[in-house]
Design a protein around this motif. Structure first.
Motif, PDB file in Angstrom:
ATOM      1  N   UNK A 102     -29.226  28.767 -27.158  1.00  0.00           N
ATOM      2  CA  UNK A 102     -30.047  30.115 -26.750  1.00  0.00           C
ATOM      3  C   UNK A 102     -29.909  30.049 -25.200  1.00  0.00           C
ATOM      4  N   UNK A 103     -29.346  31.567 -24.993  1.00  0.00           N
ATOM      5  CA  UNK A 103     -29.031  31.735 -23.432  1.00  0.00           C
ATOM      6  C   UNK A 103     -30.070  32.684 -22.724  1.00  0.00           C
ATOM      7  N   UNK A 129     -52.467  45.937 -25.172  1.00  0.00           N
ATOM      8  CA  UNK A 129     -51.522  45.847 -24.378  1.00  0.00           C
ATOM      9  C   UNK A 129     -50.331  44.722 -24.613  1.00  0.00           C
ATOM     10  N   UNK A 130     -49.171  45.076 -24.880  1.00  0.00           N
ATOM     11  CA  UNK A 130     -48.069  44.234 -25.082  1.00  0.00           C
ATOM     12  C   UNK A 130     -47.182  44.330 -23.768  1.00  0.00           C
ATOM     13  N   UNK A 131     -46.795  43.228 -23.612  1.00  0.00           N
ATOM     14  CA  UNK A 131     -45.930  42.947 -22.723  1.00  0.00           C
ATOM     15  C   UNK A 131     -44.704  41.937 -22.957  1.00  0.00           C
ATOM     16  N   UNK A 132     -43.568  41.925 -22.276  1.00  0.00           N
ATOM     17  CA  UNK A 132     -42.506  41.105 -22.233  1.00  0.00           C
ATOM     18  C   UNK A 132     -41.583  40.687 -21.239  1.00  0.00           C
ATOM     19  N   UNK A 133     -41.120  39.649 -21.101  1.00  0.00           N
ATOM     20  CA  UNK A 133     -40.179  39.402 -19.761  1.00  0.00           C
ATOM     21  C   UNK A 133     -39.108  38.521 -20.344  1.00  0.00           C
ATOM     22  N   UNK A 134     -37.998  38.457 -19.907  1.00  0.00           N
ATOM     23  CA  UNK A 134     -36.845  37.752 -20.311  1.00  0.00           C
ATOM     24  C   UNK A 134     -36.689  36.797 -19.186  1.00  0.00           C
ATOM     25  N   UNK A 135     -35.830  35.687 -19.592  1.00  0.00           N
ATOM     26  CA  UNK A 135     -35.342  34.477 -18.897  1.00  0.00           C
ATOM     27  C   UNK A 135     -34.001  33.921 -19.212  1.00  0.00           C
ATOM     28  N   UNK A 136     -33.207  33.254 -18.426  1.00  0.00           N
ATOM     29  CA  UNK A 136     -31.971  32.477 -19.065  1.00  0.00           C
ATOM     30  C   UNK A 136     -32.280  31.030 -19.290  1.00  0.00           C
ATOM     31  N   UNK A 137     -31.914  30.750 -20.094  1.00  0.00           N
ATOM     32  CA  UNK A 137     -31.922  29.185 -20.746  1.00  0.00           C
ATOM     33  C   UNK A 137     -30.587  28.683 -20.264  1.00  0.00           C
ATOM     34  N   UNK A 138     -30.840  27.351 -20.091  1.00  0.00           N
ATOM     35  CA  UNK A 138     -29.448  26.615 -19.666  1.00  0.00           C
ATOM     36  C   UNK A 138     -29.716  25.121 -20.329  1.00  0.00           C
ATOM     37  N   UNK A 139     -28.664  24.535 -20.402  1.00  0.00           N
ATOM     38  CA  UNK A 139     -28.797  23.168 -20.721  1.00  0.00           C
ATOM     39  C   UNK A 139     -29.733  22.180 -19.935  1.00  0.00           C
ATOM     40  N   UNK A 145     -37.509  25.539 -18.205  1.00  0.00           N
ATOM     41  CA  UNK A 145     -38.744  25.671 -18.138  1.00  0.00           C
ATOM     42  C   UNK A 145     -39.267  26.047 -17.001  1.00  0.00           C
ATOM     43  N   UNK A 146     -38.992  26.021 -15.818  1.00  0.00           N
ATOM     44  CA  UNK A 146     -39.090  26.732 -14.346  1.00  0.00           C
ATOM     45  C   UNK A 146     -38.743  28.138 -14.616  1.00  0.00           C
ATOM     46  N   UNK A 147     -37.807  28.471 -15.493  1.00  0.00           N
ATOM     47  CA  UNK A 147     -37.371  29.910 -15.786  1.00  0.00           C
ATOM     48  C   UNK A 147     -38.552  30.430 -16.523  1.00  0.00           C
ATOM     49  N   UNK A 148     -38.952  29.783 -17.512  1.00  0.00           N
ATOM     50  CA  UNK A 148     -39.889  30.317 -18.356  1.00  0.00           C
ATOM     51  C   UNK A 148     -40.966  30.476 -17.507  1.00  0.00           C
ATOM     52  N   UNK A 149     -41.706  29.698 -16.954  1.00  0.00           N
ATOM     53  CA  UNK A 149     -42.853  29.755 -16.100  1.00  0.00           C
ATOM     54  C   UNK A 149     -42.750  31.113 -15.094  1.00  0.00           C
ATOM     55  N   UNK A 150     -41.760  31.101 -14.344  1.00  0.00           N
ATOM     56  CA  UNK A 150     -41.595  32.225 -13.399  1.00  0.00           C
ATOM     57  C   UNK A 150     -41.604  33.623 -14.271  1.00  0.00           C
ATOM     58  N   UNK A 151     -40.818  33.704 -15.519  1.00  0.00           N
ATOM     59  CA  UNK A 151     -41.023  34.851 -16.427  1.00  0.00           C
ATOM     60  C   UNK A 151     -42.532  35.132 -16.505  1.00  0.00           C
ATOM     61  N   UNK A 152     -43.246  34.184 -17.175  1.00  0.00           N
ATOM     62  CA  UNK A 152     -44.638  34.477 -17.454  1.00  0.00           C
ATOM     63  C   UNK A 152     -45.239  34.956 -16.274  1.00  0.00           C
ATOM     64  N   UNK A 153     -44.924  34.329 -14.949  1.00  0.00           N
ATOM     65  CA  UNK A 153     -45.866  34.929 -13.816  1.00  0.00           C
ATOM     66  C   UNK A 153     -45.531  36.514 -13.572  1.00  0.00           C
ATOM     67  N   UNK A 154     -44.156  36.718 -13.848  1.00  0.00           N
ATOM     68  CA  UNK A 154     -43.713  38.071 -13.665  1.00  0.00           C
ATOM     69  C   UNK A 154     -44.160  39.083 -14.692  1.00  0.00           C
ATOM     70  N   UNK A 155     -44.274  38.624 -15.923  1.00  0.00           N
ATOM     71  CA  UNK A 155     -45.234  39.198 -17.001  1.00  0.00           C
ATOM     72  C   UNK A 155     -46.454  39.526 -16.509  1.00  0.00           C
ATOM     73  N   UNK A 156     -47.179  38.395 -16.220  1.00  0.00           N
ATOM     74  CA  UNK A 156     -48.732  38.631 -15.703  1.00  0.00           C
ATOM     75  C   UNK A 156     -49.076  39.687 -14.732  1.00  0.00           C
ATOM     76  N   UNK A 157     -48.072  39.511 -13.656  1.00  0.00           N
ATOM     77  CA  UNK A 157     -48.249  40.508 -12.539  1.00  0.00           C
ATOM     78  C   UNK A 157     -48.014  41.965 -13.029  1.00  0.00           C
TER      79      UNK A 157
END
Length: 171
Positions: A102-103, A129-139, A145-157
């Motif tokens: 998954x990338x 209300x539905x929202x979504x945000x995307x992020x990059x997955x790496x090996x 996980x840091x990218x996921x948490x940052x994406x969640x923060x952006x989606x919350x905002x």
């Protein structure tokens, strides 16, 4: 020629002193005059992801604090009360790398909110209300996980800003 100048002056005067009802988002307020404060208790969470509702609630509160047009207050002192629930959370893969990993991942969640006018004791707004945000997955799991948490923060905002706009600007 004088008539033309007179018409331009009259048009300018009318435009200058008439109000067309437009305003910049974040500067006006379409709320009734009796609504000056809001309370936002911690959202409920019936999603598959535990504990994220606390960060979501905090981000929504911060959106209202940053906007500043409604004072955030405790429930007993607030004119409006927003009760919310995080009802859906999902991660889905949007694309894969050449190694079939998954990338690109999309976080998606949905909230249900109900805002009550406590002054007039009536429902002010009810919405899903539905929202979504995307992020990059790496090996690297930690980076992912840091990218996921940052994406969640952006989606919350983003959701917090939408709620401010829905309630205060009413669009």
């Amino acid at each position: 020629m004088k008539s033309h100048i007179k018409n331009i002056w009259l048009l300018s005067f009318c435009l200058l002193f008439s109000s067309c009802g437009y305003h910049l988002v974040g500067t006006g307020n379409t709320l009734p005059k009796h609504l000056k404060s809001i309370s936002i208790p911690v959202f409920d969470n019936s999603s598959s992801q535990p504990e994220i509702h606390r960060e979501l609630t905090s981000a929504i509160l911060q959106s209202f604090i940053t906007d500043g047009r409604l004072k955030v207050a405790k429930k007993s002192d607030a004119d409006l009360v927003m009760v919310g629930a995080l009802t859906y959370y999902d991660l889905r893969t949007a694309s894969f790398s050449s190694q079939d990993l998954a990338s690109d991942i999309i976080i998606e969640f949905e909230v249900e909110i109900e805002v009550t006018d406590q002054v007039k004791n009536k429902l002010f707004l009810k919405k899903k209300l539905k929202t979504q945000w995307d992020y990059k997955s790496t090996s690297d799991i930690a980076n992912t996980e840091t990218a996921r948490l940052e994406a969640l923060d952006e989606a919350y905002k983003e959701l917090g800003n939408r709620l401010v706009s829905l309630i205060i600007d009413q669009f």
